[in-house]
Design an enzyme around this catalytic site. Structure first.
Site, PDB file in Angstrom:
ATOM      1  N   ASN A 115       0.849  -1.039   0.142  1.00  0.00           N
ATOM      2  CA  ASN A 115      -0.133   0.049  -0.093  1.00  0.00           C
ATOM      3  C   ASN A 115       0.949   1.293  -0.130  1.00  0.00           C
ATOM      4  O   ASN A 115       2.012   1.273   0.752  1.00  0.00           O
ATOM      5  CB  ASN A 115      -0.878  -0.084   1.061  1.00  0.00           C
ATOM      6  CG  ASN A 115      -1.858   1.375   1.227  1.00  0.00           C
ATOM      7  OD1 ASN A 115      -2.445   1.575   0.299  1.00  0.00           O
ATOM      8  ND2 ASN A 115      -1.855   2.115   2.590  1.00  0.00           N
ATOM      9  N   HIS A 117       0.784   5.207   1.381  1.00  0.00           N
ATOM     10  CA  HIS A 117       0.323   5.906   2.291  1.00  0.00           C
ATOM     11  C   HIS A 117       0.757   7.507   2.365  1.00  0.00           C
ATOM     12  O   HIS A 117       2.107   7.540   2.283  1.00  0.00           O
ATOM     13  CB  HIS A 117       0.447   5.329   3.672  1.00  0.00           C
ATOM     14  CG  HIS A 117      -0.284   6.242   4.725  1.00  0.00           C
ATOM     15  ND1 HIS A 117      -1.781   6.321   4.827  1.00  0.00           N
ATOM     16  CD2 HIS A 117      -0.028   6.950   5.732  1.00  0.00           C
ATOM     17  CE1 HIS A 117      -2.006   7.270   5.881  1.00  0.00           C
ATOM     18  NE2 HIS A 117      -0.871   7.577   6.417  1.00  0.00           N
ATOM     19  N   SER A 144       4.973   6.904   1.766  1.00  0.00           N
ATOM     20  CA  SER A 144       5.493   5.499   2.376  1.00  0.00           C
ATOM     21  C   SER A 144       4.800   4.424   1.521  1.00  0.00           C
ATOM     22  O   SER A 144       3.526   4.433   1.307  1.00  0.00           O
ATOM     23  CB  SER A 144       5.358   5.429   3.951  1.00  0.00           C
ATOM     24  OG  SER A 144       5.710   6.654   4.671  1.00  0.00           O
ATOM     25  N   ASP A 153      -2.229   1.006   8.389  1.00  0.00           N
ATOM     26  CA  ASP A 153      -0.984   1.666   8.080  1.00  0.00           C
ATOM     27  C   ASP A 153       0.152   1.184   9.076  1.00  0.00           C
ATOM     28  O   ASP A 153       1.055   2.076   9.373  1.00  0.00           O
ATOM     29  CB  ASP A 153      -1.298   3.116   8.092  1.00  0.00           C
ATOM     30  CG  ASP A 153      -2.526   3.584   7.072  1.00  0.00           C
ATOM     31  OD1 ASP A 153      -3.152   4.578   7.592  1.00  0.00           O
ATOM     32  OD2 ASP A 153      -2.540   2.899   6.092  1.00  0.00           O
TER      33      ASP A 153
HETATM   34  C1  GRF Z   1      -2.812   9.430  -2.825  1.00  0.00           C
HETATM   35  O1  GRF Z   1      -2.529  10.568  -2.215  1.00  0.00           O
HETATM   36  C2  GRF Z   1      -2.326   8.120  -2.207  1.00  0.00           C
HETATM   37  O2  GRF Z   1      -1.256   8.437  -1.307  1.00  0.00           O
HETATM   38  C3  GRF Z   1      -3.588   7.652  -1.538  1.00  0.00           C
HETATM   39  O3  GRF Z   1      -4.742   7.876  -2.257  1.00  0.00           O
HETATM   40  C4  GRF Z   1      -4.387   9.152  -2.997  1.00  0.00           C
HETATM   41  C5  GRF Z   1      -5.188   9.468  -4.255  1.00  0.00           C
HETATM   42  O4  GRF Z   1      -4.630   8.385  -5.003  1.00  0.00           O
HETATM   43  N1  GRF Z   1      -3.413   6.333  -1.235  1.00  0.00           N
HETATM   44  P1  GRF Z   1      -5.338   8.101  -6.498  1.00  0.00           P
HETATM   45  O5  GRF Z   1      -5.147   9.556  -7.223  1.00  0.00           O
HETATM   46  O6  GRF Z   1      -6.822   7.659  -6.372  1.00  0.00           O
HETATM   47  O7  GRF Z   1      -4.356   6.939  -7.176  1.00  0.00           O
END
Ligand code: GRF
Length: 215
Positions: A115, A117, A144, A153
């Site tokens: 994942n 984060h 991360s 997380d």
């Molecule tokens: C990103 O900031 C990622 O870190 C978090 O979800 C946000 C949006 O991701 N997990 P995406 O544009 O939907 O890929």
């Protein structure tokens, strides 16, 4: 497809929204020497723009709508799992995937589930990470990539990328700066795992055969 005789690890990406990190992984995996091959994208939400981005890249894109399962979280995850196995996925990357996974799914994919984060874990687990970093007056923030474990997380961090917090930053400007480093970070992190350089071993990260992190 082989990589100079070396197998490329079949990898699925789970999304819920734009799919910005998914797009970075798909782009990187176009290189024949990248150790992972993106074989499937799944979204839990039909309106996820990432589904169209995956299809445009020629990647099978499936909807497994969590609302069809109501409170049956495990039923939803069994449907996810069936798609993953049907497409031969050996690694799963959560990329903007906004559903909590139950211990059932996490156990089934332990060590093969990553994942990203948007914070420098263990700081700012959970939601609204940019707002919280700004509220604390943090001068450094970032993203991360970690192995997913049962706790939110909490899993061992594979790699991180830091960005400065600048005067006048808003959650939006900070989020954009973090997002800029997320794609390259995820591409590098997936390569470490897909090539076998980074492993989850007994709940700890092993990198290049050496245990990493607190003893
Ligand atoms: C990103 O900031 C990622 O870190 C978090 O979800 C946000 C949006 O991701 N997990 P995406 O544009 O939907 O890929």
């Amino acid at each position: 497809m082989s990589r100079g005789g070396l197998a490329r690890t079949p990898t699925a990406v789970l999304i819920s929204g734009r799919g910005s990190n998914m797009a970075a992984l798909v782009e990187a995996a176009k290189a024949s020497d990248y150790p992972a091959q993106i074989v499937l994208v799944i979204s839990n939400r039909p309106e996820a723009a990432g589904l169209a981005r995956a299809e445009a890249a020629g990647i099978p894109a499936k909807l497994v709508d969590h609302r069809e399962f109501g409170m049956d979280r495990e039923g939803f995850e069994r449907a996810l799992d069936a798609q993953l196995r049907e497409h031969g996925a050996e690694l799963v990357c959560l990329a903007g995937f906004m559903r909590r996974l139950t211990p059932w799914f996490v156990a089934r994919w332990a060590g093969r589930l990553l994942n990203i984060h948007p914070s420098l874990l263990p700081l700012y687990k959970g939601l609204h990470t940019h707002e919280r970093a700004l509220a604390d007056g943090a001068k450094l923030h970032g993203a991360s990539v970690h192995f997913v474990t049962e706790e939110l997380d909490e899993g061992p961090v594979i790699a991180q990328s830091a960005v400065p917090v600048l005067a006048g930053d808003t959650p939006e400007t900070l989020a954009a700066r973090v997002l800029d480093v997320e794609g390259p970070l995820y591409v590098a992190s997936l390569a470490f795992v897909a090539s076998g350089k980074a492993k989850l071993d007994g709940g700890k990260l092993r990198f290049g055969g050496e245990a990493v992190g607190p003893g």
